[in-house]
Design a protein around this motif. Sequence first.
Motif, PDB file in Angstrom:
ATOM      1  N   ALA A 133      35.954  22.145  28.103  1.00  0.00           N
ATOM      2  CA  ALA A 133      35.958  23.410  27.356  1.00  0.00           C
ATOM      3  C   ALA A 133      35.530  24.570  28.252  1.00  0.00           C
ATOM      4  O   ALA A 133      36.094  25.664  28.174  1.00  0.00           O
ATOM      5  CB  ALA A 133      35.041  23.304  26.139  1.00  0.00           C
ATOM      6  N   THR A 134      34.533  24.329  29.109  1.00  0.00           N
ATOM      7  CA  THR A 134      34.099  25.379  30.030  1.00  0.00           C
ATOM      8  C   THR A 134      35.190  25.712  31.028  1.00  0.00           C
ATOM      9  O   THR A 134      35.424  26.884  31.355  1.00  0.00           O
ATOM     10  CB  THR A 134      32.828  24.925  30.769  1.00  0.00           C
ATOM     11  OG1 THR A 134      31.795  24.684  29.802  1.00  0.00           O
ATOM     12  CG2 THR A 134      32.359  25.990  31.749  1.00  0.00           C
ATOM     13  N   VAL A 135      35.888  24.703  31.526  1.00  0.00           N
ATOM     14  CA  VAL A 135      36.973  24.943  32.481  1.00  0.00           C
ATOM     15  C   VAL A 135      38.063  25.804  31.844  1.00  0.00           C
ATOM     16  O   VAL A 135      38.548  26.774  32.437  1.00  0.00           O
ATOM     17  CB  VAL A 135      37.546  23.604  32.982  1.00  0.00           C
ATOM     18  CG1 VAL A 135      38.784  23.839  33.844  1.00  0.00           C
ATOM     19  CG2 VAL A 135      36.490  22.848  33.786  1.00  0.00           C
ATOM     20  N   LEU A 136      38.441  25.466  30.622  1.00  0.00           N
ATOM     21  CA  LEU A 136      39.473  26.257  29.948  1.00  0.00           C
ATOM     22  C   LEU A 136      38.987  27.678  29.660  1.00  0.00           C
ATOM     23  O   LEU A 136      39.764  28.633  29.755  1.00  0.00           O
ATOM     24  CB  LEU A 136      39.879  25.564  28.646  1.00  0.00           C
ATOM     25  CG  LEU A 136      40.593  24.219  28.802  1.00  0.00           C
ATOM     26  CD1 LEU A 136      40.890  23.610  27.439  1.00  0.00           C
ATOM     27  CD2 LEU A 136      41.884  24.382  29.595  1.00  0.00           C
ATOM     28  N   ARG A 137      37.721  27.833  29.323  1.00  0.00           N
ATOM     29  CA  ARG A 137      37.192  29.169  29.084  1.00  0.00           C
ATOM     30  C   ARG A 137      37.202  30.007  30.360  1.00  0.00           C
ATOM     31  O   ARG A 137      37.519  31.193  30.329  1.00  0.00           O
ATOM     32  CB  ARG A 137      35.772  29.063  28.514  1.00  0.00           C
ATOM     33  CG  ARG A 137      35.182  30.416  28.118  1.00  0.00           C
ATOM     34  CD  ARG A 137      33.878  30.251  27.355  1.00  0.00           C
ATOM     35  NE  ARG A 137      32.849  29.609  28.160  1.00  0.00           N
ATOM     36  CZ  ARG A 137      32.398  28.386  27.965  1.00  0.00           C
ATOM     37  NH1 ARG A 137      32.916  27.644  26.993  1.00  0.00           N
ATOM     38  NH2 ARG A 137      31.457  27.876  28.730  1.00  0.00           N
ATOM     39  N   LEU A 138      36.875  29.399  31.490  1.00  0.00           N
ATOM     40  CA  LEU A 138      36.911  30.122  32.758  1.00  0.00           C
ATOM     41  C   LEU A 138      38.343  30.500  33.129  1.00  0.00           C
ATOM     42  O   LEU A 138      38.588  31.567  33.700  1.00  0.00           O
ATOM     43  CB  LEU A 138      36.287  29.268  33.863  1.00  0.00           C
ATOM     44  CG  LEU A 138      34.782  29.008  33.745  1.00  0.00           C
ATOM     45  CD1 LEU A 138      34.332  28.002  34.789  1.00  0.00           C
ATOM     46  CD2 LEU A 138      33.996  30.306  33.885  1.00  0.00           C
ATOM     47  N   VAL A 139      39.287  29.630  32.808  1.00  0.00           N
ATOM     48  CA  VAL A 139      40.692  29.939  33.104  1.00  0.00           C
ATOM     49  C   VAL A 139      41.163  31.139  32.295  1.00  0.00           C
ATOM     50  O   VAL A 139      41.835  32.039  32.806  1.00  0.00           O
ATOM     51  CB  VAL A 139      41.579  28.710  32.834  1.00  0.00           C
ATOM     52  CG1 VAL A 139      43.053  29.078  32.876  1.00  0.00           C
ATOM     53  CG2 VAL A 139      41.292  27.620  33.865  1.00  0.00           C
ATOM     54  N   THR A 140      40.813  31.176  31.008  1.00  0.00           N
ATOM     55  CA  THR A 140      41.243  32.291  30.166  1.00  0.00           C
ATOM     56  C   THR A 140      40.591  33.610  30.568  1.00  0.00           C
ATOM     57  O   THR A 140      41.138  34.677  30.274  1.00  0.00           O
ATOM     58  CB  THR A 140      40.928  31.993  28.697  1.00  0.00           C
ATOM     59  OG1 THR A 140      39.512  31.735  28.555  1.00  0.00           O
ATOM     60  CG2 THR A 140      41.701  30.779  28.215  1.00  0.00           C
ATOM     61  N   ARG A 141      39.448  33.564  31.242  1.00  0.00           N
ATOM     62  CA  ARG A 141      38.786  34.793  31.673  1.00  0.00           C
ATOM     63  C   ARG A 141      39.333  35.349  32.979  1.00  0.00           C
ATOM     64  O   ARG A 141      39.001  36.467  33.363  1.00  0.00           O
ATOM     65  CB  ARG A 141      37.287  34.541  31.832  1.00  0.00           C
ATOM     66  CG  ARG A 141      36.546  34.331  30.516  1.00  0.00           C
ATOM     67  CD  ARG A 141      35.070  34.042  30.758  1.00  0.00           C
ATOM     68  NE  ARG A 141      34.354  33.832  29.513  1.00  0.00           N
ATOM     69  CZ  ARG A 141      33.071  33.498  29.444  1.00  0.00           C
ATOM     70  NH1 ARG A 141      32.374  33.324  30.570  1.00  0.00           N
ATOM     71  NH2 ARG A 141      32.488  33.322  28.281  1.00  0.00           N
ATOM     72  N   MET A 142      40.152  34.577  33.673  1.00  0.00           N
ATOM     73  CA  MET A 142      40.699  35.058  34.943  1.00  0.00           C
ATOM     74  C   MET A 142      41.657  36.216  34.697  1.00  0.00           C
ATOM     75  O   MET A 142      42.441  36.200  33.734  1.00  0.00           O
ATOM     76  CB  MET A 142      41.430  33.930  35.674  1.00  0.00           C
ATOM     77  CG  MET A 142      40.543  32.806  36.162  1.00  0.00           C
ATOM     78  SD  MET A 142      41.445  31.609  37.158  1.00  0.00           S
ATOM     79  CE  MET A 142      41.791  32.613  38.621  1.00  0.00           C
ATOM     80  N   PRO A 143      41.623  37.248  35.530  1.00  0.00           N
ATOM     81  CA  PRO A 143      42.549  38.365  35.333  1.00  0.00           C
ATOM     82  C   PRO A 143      43.978  37.956  35.621  1.00  0.00           C
ATOM     83  O   PRO A 143      44.243  37.117  36.503  1.00  0.00           O
ATOM     84  CB  PRO A 143      42.047  39.416  36.340  1.00  0.00           C
ATOM     85  CG  PRO A 143      41.340  38.618  37.393  1.00  0.00           C
ATOM     86  CD  PRO A 143      40.724  37.443  36.693  1.00  0.00           C
ATOM     87  N   MET A 144      44.893  38.518  34.882  1.00  0.00           N
ATOM     88  CA  MET A 144      46.303  38.215  35.079  1.00  0.00           C
ATOM     89  C   MET A 144      46.788  38.865  36.371  1.00  0.00           C
ATOM     90  O   MET A 144      46.463  40.018  36.666  1.00  0.00           O
ATOM     91  CB  MET A 144      47.128  38.731  33.903  1.00  0.00           C
ATOM     92  CG  MET A 144      46.810  38.036  32.591  1.00  0.00           C
ATOM     93  SD  MET A 144      47.195  36.273  32.611  1.00  0.00           S
ATOM     94  CE  MET A 144      48.981  36.347  32.729  1.00  0.00           C
ATOM     95  N   PRO A 145      47.568  38.155  37.184  1.00  0.00           N
ATOM     96  CA  PRO A 145      48.063  38.747  38.433  1.00  0.00           C
ATOM     97  C   PRO A 145      49.113  39.812  38.163  1.00  0.00           C
ATOM     98  O   PRO A 145      49.802  39.802  37.131  1.00  0.00           O
ATOM     99  CB  PRO A 145      48.664  37.541  39.173  1.00  0.00           C
ATOM    100  CG  PRO A 145      49.051  36.599  38.074  1.00  0.00           C
ATOM    101  CD  PRO A 145      48.018  36.774  36.993  1.00  0.00           C
ATOM    102  N   ASP A 146      49.216  40.746  39.086  1.00  0.00           N
ATOM    103  CA  ASP A 146      50.243  41.777  38.986  1.00  0.00           C
ATOM    104  C   ASP A 146      51.613  41.147  39.252  1.00  0.00           C
ATOM    105  O   ASP A 146      51.821  40.474  40.266  1.00  0.00           O
ATOM    106  CB  ASP A 146      49.980  42.894  39.991  1.00  0.00           C
ATOM    107  CG  ASP A 146      48.687  43.638  39.689  1.00  0.00           C
ATOM    108  OD1 ASP A 146      48.298  43.677  38.516  1.00  0.00           O
ATOM    109  OD2 ASP A 146      48.064  44.169  40.632  1.00  0.00           O
ATOM    110  N   THR A 147      52.530  41.349  38.340  1.00  0.00           N
ATOM    111  CA  THR A 147      53.862  40.765  38.464  1.00  0.00           C
ATOM    112  C   THR A 147      54.904  41.878  38.488  1.00  0.00           C
ATOM    113  O   THR A 147      54.721  42.927  37.860  1.00  0.00           O
ATOM    114  CB  THR A 147      54.156  39.819  37.289  1.00  0.00           C
ATOM    115  OG1 THR A 147      54.010  40.546  36.044  1.00  0.00           O
ATOM    116  CG2 THR A 147      53.195  38.656  37.290  1.00  0.00           C
ATOM    117  N   PRO A 148      56.013  41.671  39.198  1.00  0.00           N
ATOM    118  CA  PRO A 148      57.071  42.684  39.206  1.00  0.00           C
ATOM    119  C   PRO A 148      57.744  42.786  37.847  1.00  0.00           C
ATOM    120  O   PRO A 148      57.709  41.861  37.034  1.00  0.00           O
ATOM    121  CB  PRO A 148      58.036  42.171  40.284  1.00  0.00           C
ATOM    122  CG  PRO A 148      57.788  40.700  40.348  1.00  0.00           C
ATOM    123  CD  PRO A 148      56.329  40.515  40.056  1.00  0.00           C
TER     124      PRO A 148
END
Length: 284
Positions: A133-148
Amino acid sequence: MNIPFAIPECRVAHLVERHDDHLVVPVRLDAATGCCPECGHASRSVHSRYHRHPSDLPLSTSQTRLRIEVRRFYCRNPTCRRRTFAETPTDLLAPHARRTRRLGEAQARVGLACGGAGGARLLVHLHMPASRATVLRLVTRMPMPDTPAPIRVGIDDWAIRKGSRYGTIVVDLDRHRVIDLLPDRTAPTVAGWLKRHSGVELVARDRSTEYARGASLGAPQAQQVADRWHLLTNLRQAVERWLHGAHARLRSLPLLPGSTARPARRDRAFARTPSELEAGAQCD
């Protein structure tokens, strides 16, 4: 014991406490003064001290915890409503966090590669344990990368709850990645998304009239094509219909010279006598 890595904004003591399953690294903050987060006024008047114990990246084969000595200062600005404030190493640690930023980033990247349960199992061997659960929470907090900006997109429906609720998935066909999930599969929703992404030049879709109308309203300049899956499905259905219609005609064709007709398997089964059928059942 010398520490072979640096800790930002902190001075590392030379003495490290070794325990059975982890190391404790005592550190102090480098700043001589503290800055009030409310008014920005600097202060040297120390009110008190306390310790924080966040987890950090592992050292060799041992889990590592920091023991950070944090000072609480008086705010000497008479107009400020805060009387005291604590210093915070912003680059190293978030307020009230129990792990350093770099440890959280490492755990989140493992979660991106392995998922929640798989990442949790791998992190135990990497000496950075965390629950799934902590791993998934950390993943959701990561900023989205800039995409073209997408140019060629594919849209199709997907089941939020199969048989009950459906949404729309939008895929970037150039990068082969999902770029958005829409809450339903109606034409206004699809048209609104396409209007916000005005650079779309091609829309691959199924035969849904809602998607056709949404693409026409939201991106009238874009070319609409059938996607690969539906093209292959249409081709398979056309071949099946042709073979079904041609099957009777093929059976009525005359035999080639020199060829002998072999009864079909079903015809041979029906041609068997009842006694033969009983003998076959007894053998079985």
